[in-house]
Enzyme design. Structure first.
Site, PDB file in Angstrom:
ATOM      1  N   SER A 109       0.994  -1.839  -0.294  1.00  0.00           N
ATOM      2  CA  SER A 109       0.095  -0.318   0.197  1.00  0.00           C
ATOM      3  C   SER A 109       0.706   1.386  -0.643  1.00  0.00           C
ATOM      4  O   SER A 109       0.468   2.104  -0.634  1.00  0.00           O
ATOM      5  CB  SER A 109      -1.184   0.297   1.805  1.00  0.00           C
ATOM      6  OG  SER A 109      -2.141  -0.889   0.881  1.00  0.00           O
ATOM      7  N   GLU A 165       3.008   2.242  -1.135  1.00  0.00           N
ATOM      8  CA  GLU A 165       3.775   2.182  -2.973  1.00  0.00           C
ATOM      9  C   GLU A 165       2.872   2.007  -4.034  1.00  0.00           C
ATOM     10  O   GLU A 165       2.552   3.204  -5.131  1.00  0.00           O
ATOM     11  CB  GLU A 165       4.490   0.763  -3.854  1.00  0.00           C
ATOM     12  CG  GLU A 165       5.690   0.489  -3.530  1.00  0.00           C
ATOM     13  CD  GLU A 165       5.214   0.197  -2.015  1.00  0.00           C
ATOM     14  OE1 GLU A 165       6.971   0.100  -1.430  1.00  0.00           O
ATOM     15  OE2 GLU A 165       4.019  -0.531  -1.629  1.00  0.00           O
ATOM     16  N   VAL A 196      -4.717  -2.383   1.593  1.00  0.00           N
ATOM     17  CA  VAL A 196      -5.781  -3.371   2.880  1.00  0.00           C
ATOM     18  C   VAL A 196      -4.002  -3.134   3.769  1.00  0.00           C
ATOM     19  O   VAL A 196      -2.856  -3.360   3.333  1.00  0.00           O
ATOM     20  CB  VAL A 196      -5.742  -4.816   2.657  1.00  0.00           C
ATOM     21  CG1 VAL A 196      -4.974  -5.486   2.266  1.00  0.00           C
ATOM     22  CG2 VAL A 196      -6.878  -4.964   4.497  1.00  0.00           C
ATOM     23  N   ASP A 251       1.097  -4.856  15.757  1.00  0.00           N
ATOM     24  CA  ASP A 251       1.849  -3.921  17.265  1.00  0.00           C
ATOM     25  C   ASP A 251       3.481  -3.286  16.836  1.00  0.00           C
ATOM     26  O   ASP A 251       3.436  -3.088  18.113  1.00  0.00           O
ATOM     27  CB  ASP A 251       2.862  -5.797  17.859  1.00  0.00           C
ATOM     28  CG  ASP A 251       1.475  -6.611  18.116  1.00  0.00           C
ATOM     29  OD1 ASP A 251       0.435  -6.706  18.421  1.00  0.00           O
ATOM     30  OD2 ASP A 251       1.917  -8.018  18.280  1.00  0.00           O
ATOM     31  N   THR A 252       3.054  -2.735  15.463  1.00  0.00           N
ATOM     32  CA  THR A 252       3.928  -1.543  16.547  1.00  0.00           C
ATOM     33  C   THR A 252       3.550  -0.485  15.160  1.00  0.00           C
ATOM     34  O   THR A 252       2.356  -0.593  14.755  1.00  0.00           O
ATOM     35  CB  THR A 252       4.956  -1.824  15.042  1.00  0.00           C
ATOM     36  OG1 THR A 252       5.055  -2.133  14.043  1.00  0.00           O
ATOM     37  CG2 THR A 252       5.735  -3.544  15.739  1.00  0.00           C
ATOM     38  N   HIS A 301       4.239   1.213  12.876  1.00  0.00           N
ATOM     39  CA  HIS A 301       3.969   0.932  11.157  1.00  0.00           C
ATOM     40  C   HIS A 301       2.516   1.466  10.311  1.00  0.00           C
ATOM     41  O   HIS A 301       2.654   1.570   9.269  1.00  0.00           O
ATOM     42  CB  HIS A 301       4.495  -0.868  11.375  1.00  0.00           C
ATOM     43  CG  HIS A 301       4.977  -0.946   9.243  1.00  0.00           C
ATOM     44  ND1 HIS A 301       5.445  -0.233   8.122  1.00  0.00           N
ATOM     45  CD2 HIS A 301       3.820  -1.524   8.395  1.00  0.00           C
ATOM     46  CE1 HIS A 301       6.497  -1.082   7.213  1.00  0.00           C
ATOM     47  NE2 HIS A 301       4.485  -1.590   7.488  1.00  0.00           N
ATOM     48  N   PHE A 349     -10.791   5.286  -3.694  1.00  0.00           N
ATOM     49  CA  PHE A 349      -9.769   5.257  -2.479  1.00  0.00           C
ATOM     50  C   PHE A 349     -10.380   4.428  -1.567  1.00  0.00           C
ATOM     51  O   PHE A 349     -11.331   3.940  -1.397  1.00  0.00           O
ATOM     52  CB  PHE A 349      -9.803   6.718  -1.701  1.00  0.00           C
ATOM     53  CG  PHE A 349      -9.030   6.117  -0.671  1.00  0.00           C
ATOM     54  CD1 PHE A 349      -7.704   6.599  -0.191  1.00  0.00           C
ATOM     55  CD2 PHE A 349      -9.237   6.364   0.959  1.00  0.00           C
ATOM     56  CE1 PHE A 349      -7.223   6.477   1.074  1.00  0.00           C
ATOM     57  CE2 PHE A 349      -9.088   5.906   2.097  1.00  0.00           C
ATOM     58  CZ  PHE A 349      -7.532   5.977   2.177  1.00  0.00           C
ATOM     59  N   ARG A 378     -15.047  -6.372   3.900  1.00  0.00           N
ATOM     60  CA  ARG A 378     -15.029  -6.049   2.793  1.00  0.00           C
ATOM     61  C   ARG A 378     -14.338  -5.562   1.676  1.00  0.00           C
ATOM     62  O   ARG A 378     -14.623  -4.840   0.625  1.00  0.00           O
ATOM     63  CB  ARG A 378     -14.276  -3.816   3.586  1.00  0.00           C
ATOM     64  CG  ARG A 378     -15.254  -3.309   4.958  1.00  0.00           C
ATOM     65  CD  ARG A 378     -13.249  -2.637   5.821  1.00  0.00           C
ATOM     66  NE  ARG A 378     -14.561  -1.965   6.917  1.00  0.00           N
ATOM     67  CZ  ARG A 378     -14.575  -2.622   7.478  1.00  0.00           C
ATOM     68  NH1 ARG A 378     -13.952  -3.721   8.040  1.00  0.00           N
ATOM     69  NH2 ARG A 378     -15.154  -1.886   8.632  1.00  0.00           N
TER      70      ARG A 378
END
Length: 156
Positions: free
Chosen positions: A58, A60, A81, A86-87, A89, A114, A128
């Site tokens: 995503s 890119e 997606v 846990d970070t 990021h 989008f 989704r």
């Protein structure tokens, strides 16, 4: 998932439009289904000239969308997606991709559909993705949004 307040958008006729579908490769079950939904919307609208461009992730999406917009495509559908981990990021990728796609649309004037799912977990993404048991089809909806915006802009 809210879904509350979502408009009913008719898929407009857009024969002759050139559309790029830029999609991430991460989470292929989700992204492949998003691409299928987008293509279905394009074909229902009469768009026959479209190209699917796959990028690694995503993050890119904006640069590929920019090249598509500058390359003469009338609209771009950006699909990907990002699932929370846990970070931090997740926040960085979501924010960068969202801001980058918005910037592409504003600076080029090319509508960007989008379709970047930002989910807390896999079940939310699958719900989704436009799969047979999904409640939503964000790939389809993103293509509808890009085409509806294109038609609106052409009417100005």
């Amino acid at each position: 998932m809210s879904g509350s307040g979502a408009p009913t958008i008719e898929t407009p006729r857009a024969e002759g439009a050139r559309v790029a579908v830029v999609a991430a490769q991460w989470h292929p079950k989700v992204t492949d289904s998003l691409v299928a939904g987008a293509i279905r919307a394009l074909e229902e609208s009469g768009v026959t000239e479209y190209k699917v461009i796959r990028v690694p992730g995503s993050f890119e999406l904006p640069v590929a969308a920019l090249h598509a917009a500058k390359g003469g495509y009338d609209a771009v559908v950006a699909l990907g997606v990002v699932i929370r981990g846990d970070t931090p990021h997740f926040e960085y990728v979501c924010q960068a991709a969202t801001e980058g796609l918005m910037q592409v649309g504003v600076t080029t004037g090319v509508p960007i559909g989008f379709g970047l799912l930002t989910c807390d977990n896999d079940p939310q993404a699958l719900d989704r993705a436009g799969l047979p048991d999904s409640r939503e089809d964000k790939g389809y909806e993103s293509a509808q949004a890009a085409l509806s915006t294109l038609v609106a802009i052409k009417g100005l």
